[in-house]
Design a protein around this motif. Structure first.
Motif, short mmCIF file in Angstrom:
data_model
loop_
_atom_site.label_atom_id
_atom_site.label_comp_id
_atom_site.label_asym_id
_atom_site.label_seq_id
_atom_site.Cartn_x
_atom_site.Cartn_y
_atom_site.Cartn_z
N PRO A 148 12.41 17.69 -25.23
CA PRO A 148 12.01 19.10 -25.29
C PRO A 148 11.63 19.71 -23.95
O PRO A 148 11.96 20.87 -23.68
CB PRO A 148 10.80 19.07 -26.25
CG PRO A 148 11.03 17.87 -27.10
CD PRO A 148 11.67 16.86 -26.19
N LEU A 179 13.23 20.08 -35.20
CA LEU A 179 12.91 20.97 -34.09
C LEU A 179 11.65 21.80 -34.35
O LEU A 179 11.24 22.57 -33.48
CB LEU A 179 14.09 21.90 -33.80
CG LEU A 179 15.40 21.21 -33.43
CD1 LEU A 179 16.44 22.23 -32.99
CD2 LEU A 179 15.19 20.16 -32.35
N TYR A 184 8.15 20.14 -29.84
CA TYR A 184 9.12 21.16 -29.45
C TYR A 184 8.46 22.50 -29.12
O TYR A 184 9.16 23.45 -28.75
CB TYR A 184 10.18 21.33 -30.53
CG TYR A 184 11.22 20.24 -30.46
CD1 TYR A 184 12.30 20.32 -29.59
CD2 TYR A 184 11.08 19.10 -31.23
CE1 TYR A 184 13.22 19.30 -29.49
CE2 TYR A 184 12.00 18.06 -31.14
CZ TYR A 184 13.07 18.17 -30.27
OH TYR A 184 13.97 17.14 -30.16
N PHE A 187 9.45 23.93 -25.83
CA PHE A 187 10.76 24.58 -25.77
C PHE A 187 10.71 25.97 -26.39
O PHE A 187 11.18 26.95 -25.79
CB PHE A 187 11.81 23.73 -26.49
CG PHE A 187 13.13 24.44 -26.66
CD1 PHE A 187 13.94 24.68 -25.57
CD2 PHE A 187 13.52 24.90 -27.91
CE1 PHE A 187 15.15 25.35 -25.72
CE2 PHE A 187 14.73 25.57 -28.06
CZ PHE A 187 15.54 25.79 -26.97
#
Length: 257
Positions: A148, A179, A184, A187
């Protein structure tokens, strides 16, 4: 008064007729030198944007040479961007295409350095294509989503340094984590900060060998891909990712959601 169905039928017939006529002309002339087909609604010329176009970058093969991923980086004819691709776009009336990598094999790479190098080569190659044909292509960043933090890094580099308008992501790569997992957040936070567009491409059900998707009808594509997209967006909603990052801009490639 003509209804919407009549309009769609007429538009489809005109499009098919123009497509066949222009292909026949190109073949008769022995080459793809035909003028770009223009698309109109009524008398208004509209810009046609292909939001789902693939490409391969030859330099990636050099990066993975001598690794287990060497065969997966083969550059195929239909993934090469050049005069032939431009001719296809002209023939079909496509003004602009958004480019994403075909077959994101690097999701299976567990070496952080190699994953970063692959994506760097892919993104710089894509940026070079866009620079060569700036009026025909829009670049989308590739990222190593298995890491990530590296994905966030690649996204920022793609948008700020290479001028990409967004990035392609996939929730269906082999062994993928969800995800929506907390790791994550780095990100999603970066995507929200950049205000960039994310394009979700499914892939887990497409050709994974599940016998339920066998038989006629290309079910891995017609059912599997929209199903995977729906699951992906449902998780973003129900697990709170979109509440945590309300500024995200995400689109699905194969329906669903």
């Amino acid at each position: 008064m003509r209804n919407r169905r009549d309009f769609v039928k007429a538009l489809a017939a005109a499009t098919a007729g123009g497509f066949v006529a222009q292909r026949g002309l190109a073949w008769a002339q022995g080459g793809p030198a035909q003028k770009r087909r223009e698309v109109f609604i009524g008398r208004k010329r509209i810009k046609v944007i292909d939001s789902h176009a693939h490409l391969n970058i030859a330099e990636v093969a050099n990066v993975v040479k001598g690794t287990p991923f060497e065969r997966q980086a083969t550059t195929t004819g239909d993934g090469i961007i050049g005069p032939a691709r431009i001719a296809w776009m002209d023939r079909d009336g496509v003004d602009v295409a958004m480019l994403t990598q075909q077959g994101a094999f690097w999701y299976a790479v567990q070496d952080r350095g190699l994953a970063r190098d692959i994506v760097k080569a892919q993104n710089e190659g894509t940026a070079a294509v866009v620079a060569k044909y700036p009026d025909r292509f829009i670049g989308m960043a590739s990222m190593p989503l298995q890491f990530p933090d590296l994905a966030a890094e690649a996204l920022e580099d793609g948008v700020k340094r290479l001028g990409f308008k967004g990035a392609g992501i996939s929730a269906g790569w082999a062994g993928a984590k969800n995800l929506t997992d907390p790791e994550y957040d780095v990100f999603w936070s970066k995507a929200q900060e950049l205000g960039t567009f994310l394009f979700m491409h499914p892939g887990g059900t497409n050709g994974n060998g599940d016998p339920h998707y066998g038989g006629r009808g290309a079910l891995p594509n017609t059912i599997g891909n929209p199903l995977e997209t729906t699951i992906f967006f449902s998780r973003l909603i129900y697990e709170g990712t979109l509440d945590k990052f309300p500024g995200l801009k995400i689109c699905g490639a194969h329906g669903g959601g």
